[in-house]
Enzyme design. Structure first.
Site: not given
Length: 264
Positions: A67, A128
């Site tokens: 993103d 992540y």
């Protein structure tokens, strides 16, 4: 008597070699990895630098998308080049490519792979991290999310363990993403304190949905603030409704840290 048919297989001549390239970047200035119209992205700049260096059009395929504002400590992409047309050695290639890339994008490795290797579809695990800090710190601005109050880390970790009991994470997915399934297999989800007193959430899975990690962290933070109990995580996941989960946390604290392949 009919003779048996003889099938002759003609080998297809391989004309291109495929390469994986490993990069890292600070995502603050970019609208994510994937090329978009009217927006600066990491893929656009990487493709441009590769095309300039190799003196031919190069189009990369990334291991996934990130993103806007999200960082990557490790991201892989692949590209093809005609056999025999690679002009320089790996060290020289990386040096020259990095000279063409902006300071917030770095090329780290170049790996020759099989012609059918795929940066996205062959990845077996992705990891992540989400970074949080307490108190104003100018050195963490844009690299971590500042929170005012200390969350209950034990409660957040209790809720995080519940994630591994489920596979359908529709509740954490951005709507209208056009993915074929919301099934993910989470193998790790836990909070840790770092040596410099940052709070880091680490999560690994075979795949992630768009906005999934930021929505998970937002839900865990609500639990850490005692707005919800750890058991509420069951309600969120079973609802399959994004509006039941917590608010997505800011992109500045999110890092893609690892992408794993069976042959790397």
């Amino acid at each position: 008597m009919l003779k048996d048919k003889i099938h002759t297989f003609v080998p297809v001549e391989q004309t291109c070699s495929r390469y994986f390239i490993e990069i890292a970047f600070v995502g603050s200035a970019y609208h994510g990895w994937q090329i978009q119209p009217n927006a600066m992205t990491v893929q656009e700049l990487l493709d441009k630098a590769l095309s300039t260096l190799l003196r031919r059009p190069v189009a990369t395929v990334g291991c996934g998308r990130t993103d806007t504002g999200v960082h990557a400590k490790q991201l892989f992409a692949h590209f093809d080049l005609e056999i025999g047309m690679f002009p320089i050695g790996e060290d020289d290639f990386l040096y020259k490519l990095n000279a063409l890339l902006p300071v917030d994008i770095a090329a780290k490795r170049l790996l020759p792979v099989a012609s059918n290797a795929h940066a996205r579809f062959d990845a077996v695990s992705r990891s992540y991290e989400y970074h949080i800090h307490l108190g104003k710190n100018p050195f963490l601005h844009g690299r971590s999310w500042q929170v005012r109050d200390m969350p209950d880390v034990l409660a957040m970790n209790e809720a995080a363990t519940i994630l591994q009991q489920y596979e359908d994470f529709s509740c954490f997915s951005k709507s209208n993403t056009q993915v074929y399934t919301n099934i993910c297999h989470i193998t790790r989800a836990e909070w840790h304190w770092t040596n410099d007193r940052q709070l880091v959430f680490r999560i690994s899975a075979n795949r992630f949905l768009r906005n999934m990690v930021r929505a998970i962290v937002g839900t865990l933070i609500e639990i850490g603030r005692s707005e919800r109990t750890p058991e509420y995580m069951h309600t969120v996941i079973q609802s399959k409704d994004r509006s039941v989960a917590g608010t997505s946390v800011p992109a500045c604290g999110l890092y893609l840290t690892s992408v794993e392949y069976p042959y790397i």
